[in-house]
Structures are given as C-alpha cells and as structure tokens.
Design a protein around this motif. Structure first.
Motif, PDB file in Angstrom:
ATOM      1  N   ILE A  27       0.835  -1.197   0.000  1.00 39.57           N
ATOM      2  CA  ILE A  27       0.000   0.000   0.000  1.00 39.57           C
ATOM      3  C   ILE A  27       0.869   1.247   0.000  1.00 39.57           C
ATOM      4  CG2 ILE A  27      -1.615   1.348   1.409  1.00 39.57           C
ATOM      5  CD1 ILE A  27      -2.901  -1.363   2.201  1.00 39.57           C
ATOM      6  N   ALA A  28       1.955   1.230   0.783  1.00 37.67           N
ATOM      7  CA  ALA A  28       2.874   2.379   0.798  1.00 37.67           C
ATOM      8  C   ALA A  28       3.487   2.606  -0.578  1.00 37.67           C
ATOM      9  CB  ALA A  28       3.964   2.163   1.844  1.00 37.67           C
ATOM     10  N   ASP A  29       3.840   1.518  -1.276  1.00 34.73           N
ATOM     11  CA  ASP A  29       4.363   1.656  -2.634  1.00 34.73           C
ATOM     12  C   ASP A  29       3.311   2.247  -3.571  1.00 34.73           C
ATOM     13  OD1 ASP A  29       6.796   0.630  -1.856  1.00 34.73           O
ATOM     14  OD2 ASP A  29       6.420  -1.395  -2.618  1.00 34.73           O
ATOM     15  N   GLY A  30       2.048   1.863  -3.363  1.00 32.94           N
ATOM     16  CA  GLY A  30       0.970   2.418  -4.172  1.00 32.94           C
ATOM     17  C   GLY A  30       0.777   3.906  -3.925  1.00 32.94           C
ATOM     18  N   ILE A  31       0.944   4.339  -2.681  1.00 34.07           N
ATOM     19  CA  ILE A  31       0.852   5.767  -2.368  1.00 34.07           C
ATOM     20  C   ILE A  31       1.930   6.538  -3.128  1.00 34.07           C
ATOM     21  CG2 ILE A  31       1.060   7.496  -0.540  1.00 34.07           C
ATOM     22  CD1 ILE A  31       0.053   5.349   1.411  1.00 34.07           C
ATOM     23  N   GLU A  32       3.156   6.013  -3.120  1.00 37.22           N
ATOM     24  CA  GLU A  32       4.249   6.679  -3.829  1.00 37.22           C
ATOM     25  C   GLU A  32       3.982   6.740  -5.325  1.00 37.22           C
ATOM     26  OE1 GLU A  32       6.969   8.379  -2.737  1.00 37.22           O
ATOM     27  OE2 GLU A  32       5.844   8.208  -0.871  1.00 37.22           O
ATOM     28  N   ALA A  33       3.409   5.673  -5.861  1.00 38.31           N
ATOM     29  CA  ALA A  33       3.079   5.665  -7.290  1.00 38.31           C
ATOM     30  C   ALA A  33       2.049   6.737  -7.611  1.00 38.31           C
ATOM     31  CB  ALA A  33       2.563   4.282  -7.698  1.00 38.31           C
TER      32      ALA A  33
END
Length: 393
Positions: A307-313
């Motif tokens: 989810i954190a990676d998705g936020i950065e994306a």
C-alpha cells in the motif's frame, strides 16, 4: 497503541434484501456478533483509546437492522461508557426495517443515520430488490419520511450506474422533493462478490463529471442546500481546512471488526476480498491475541509495504494526489490485481470526477460570482480561502 479514526463494526453479515451489485459475499450468513466479541472490543479497543480521540463508530456491512434492537441496547451499554467522550455513532441501513422502535433507539443513543437510496424510483428498484424480487424504493422512502418526521436529517448514499448519468435533473428533483440535503455518490464498482460493473469498458469520467456539475449548478441556482460529500471534501481541502488523511492507506486509521471477531484495516471492503497472499486481509481475531501481535504478522507487513508503494506511485503520477492521498487499495487490488498500482477506474469516477465537477461549477460561476479558477496543473487561486462556506450549497 492504536488510534482508529473510523471503527466499522459488523453486527451481522446477513442482509434482508438482495441488491444486484452488492459486494458482500456472505450476506446469507445470519450469525450475530457475540457478547464475547463485544467484551473484547470494550477491553482491547474502546478502553484503550486516548481520551482526546474522536472516533466515528459505524454499524455497517450486511444490514445492521437485521440484528435485534435488544442486541444494540446491550452493545451500546458495553461500549459507550468506556469510549472517549467525543466518540460518535452512526448506522448505514437500507431502511427496510426502520420503524418507530428503531427511531427511538437512534434517538436514545444519539446515532446518526445514513440510508442507501439509489435516487428516483425507476433506478432504485431496478437493482435494489427484496429476496423474493420485489421493489424496495417505497420501503426505503417510508423509512426516510419516518426519520424526518422524528426530527432526523438522514444522509443518503446513492450508487450510480451508467443508465442514470443522462438524468441529473431527475436525481436533483428526487433529492429536493424528499428534502434530502446530504448525499454521497458511489459507483457500481468491480469489488468483492460483484464481478462486473456497468462502467467497465469505456471512459465514463466526462459523463459523470457533467452529471455532478448539472446537479450542483441546479442546487446553486435554486439556493437548495445540497451537500455532496465527495465534492465538498475537495472544496474544504482546497480552502485550507484541515481534514483527516486518507484512512484507507494508513494502518489502523480504519479498524474493521466482523461479526466473528475477525480484524482488518485499510479499506473496509478488504474483509470481502479473497487474497491468500495477505491472509484475505484478516490480520487477527479480537478474541485472540493483541493488536501489537496483529501488526507484526507477515500478511499485515506485506500489505502495509505494498500500500505504501501504491501511495508513492500515486504521488509521482497523479495531479489529484493533493485531494486524494493515495487512492483506495481495495480498488487497486480489485481492478489491477496490484496494490502498488496508481490510478484506477474507481479513482477516476469518484475523486477525479468530483474534483473536475467542482472546477466545472466554479468556471460557470466565474462571470457572475467573481471566482478565479485555475486547473490542478496551474495550482489553486480563488476566493475560497475567504469564503469556504460558499461550497455548502
């Protein structure tokens, strides 16, 4: 120590009607949250909340009024006395069972009520049917009228399908005729048990934006105080009003406890997802173990990272990030099969369409009301900082 801002509790998975687009996969299950689960909630969640916190507790998932009133009397008795003083309670209901006994419960417990009504009768009855395939609009409207006569001002959630987008005037007339002032629009989305969406296969964002603008414009011109939650939230954020962050991407900001005590977080709809890589987003059971243990489990840690990676994306690629904060992980997984993804159809049809509708309305008002508007690419400039209440139509 967890400090959820949103606590969603499922008294029962059962639902007394059968909507064609429902995402709930266990709505035939008539189990009821036990007293043991309520006691665990009392001791492991409510008693441990900071006295300064102000969580919103929502009875949701399945149909909450399928649980007996006596169950709620006991539940409120066990939870309210240890909850922070600023805790608020709400219920999301289809309205079918709401009679004067329920209304008295809501009054005694100071419970806010939100009803699911899909707008004009022909759109509502097309998909919100009883279990023996009878229409439900008249039942939902009956509950709305009883609540209003008792002094309540229930909010309404309307699920939109593509066949309604050509009729904004009909929707506006429905809300005004029935004195509905607080609405939230959802879209028929691909999620959980709902394996298809009327919005799939085409870009309906322009049509949905136009639909919202038409309703907002009519309400503005009539001076009717219609509050569309998604649009209003964006207006408030752009006005510099401090809002809570996106609860769906922050661990334990949203806490979900199912009838059997299963515990989840992030997107509330995760409880309906089949995702073995994340243990189906069940990170523990409130009857067993602690939240400290739940937070250390591999499935929780893996979900948090993705989810954190998705936020950065989203942050890197989306010009709407300011008013969104990272999107909805459950929709990323449902549509893209990857929570590291960025834009989804759901995002385009909710956050983006709402933002564009707000700017569309302001553009129309520029000549007469003196607003100065720029797009997201150019930044924000206008009178909204001086008049944030201008967006409460």
């Amino acid at each position: 120590m967890i400090e959820p801002r949103l606590i969603i509790l499922q008294p029962t998975p059962y639902c007394n009607i059968n909507c064609s687009y429902c995402y709930l996969g266990h709505r035939d299950d008539k189990r009821l949250m036990t007293r043991e689960v309520l006691e665990a909630l009392r001791e492991k969640v409510f008693r441990r909340l900071s006295p300064r916190s102000a969580p919103i507790v929502v009875w949701h998932a399945g149909e909450p009024t399928a649980a007996p009133i006596e169950w709620y009397e006991h539940a409120y008795g066990r939870l309210r006395d240890v909850a922070p003083s600023q805790t608020s309670f709400a219920i999301q209901s289809n309205g079918i069972a709401i009679d004067n006994r329920w209304i008295e419960l809501f009054r005694r417990t100071n419970t806010n009520v939100s009803l699911s009504v899909d707008g004009p009768q022909r759109f509502h009855d097309a998909r919100r049917r009883t279990r023996n395939d009878k229409p439900t609009w008249h039942l939902a409207i009956g509950a709305l009228k009883r609540l209003q006569e008792a002094g309540f001002d229930p909010s309404v959630i309307t699920v939109l399908h593509t066949d309604g987008l050509h009729y904004p005037e009909d929707y506006y007339a429905f809300y005004r005729e029935h004195r509905i002032t607080q609405i939230s629009f959802s879209v028929d989305e691909l999620e959980g048990a709902n394996k298809s969406s009327s919005f799939a296969g085409r870009d309906f964002k322009p049509a949905l934006t136009d639909f919202l603008v038409a309703i907002l414009e009519r309400a503005y011109c009539d001076g009717y105080p219609l509050h569309i939650r998604e649009v209003e939230r964006i207006a408030q954020r752009l006005a510099g009003i401090e809002l809570s962050d996106n609860e769906q991407v922050e661990p334990w900001a949203a806490l979900v406890v199912a009838a059997d005590g299963s515990v989840s977080t992030f997107s509330p709809e995760f409880m309906e997802m089949e995702a073995p890589a994340y243990d189906n987003f069940v990170f523990g059971n409130i009857l067993e173990g602690s939240f400290e243990e739940f937070t250390e489990r591999p499935a929780f840690l893996s979900a948090s990272r993705d989810i954190a990676d998705g936020i950065e994306a989203c942050k890197k690629s989306c010009r709407y990030f300011l008013v969104c904060g990272g999107g909805s992980p459950v929709n990323k997984l449902s549509e893209k099969r990857d929570m590291k993804a960025s834009e989804t159809d759901f995002c385009r049809l909710t956050t983006q369409a709402s933002a564009d509708a707000l700017f569309g309305l302001l553009s129309r008002r520029t000549r007469t009301d003196g607003f100065r508007v720029r797009t997201f690419e150019g930044g924000w400039n206008g009178n909204v900082h001086r008049h944030p209440a201008a967006f409460r139509f």
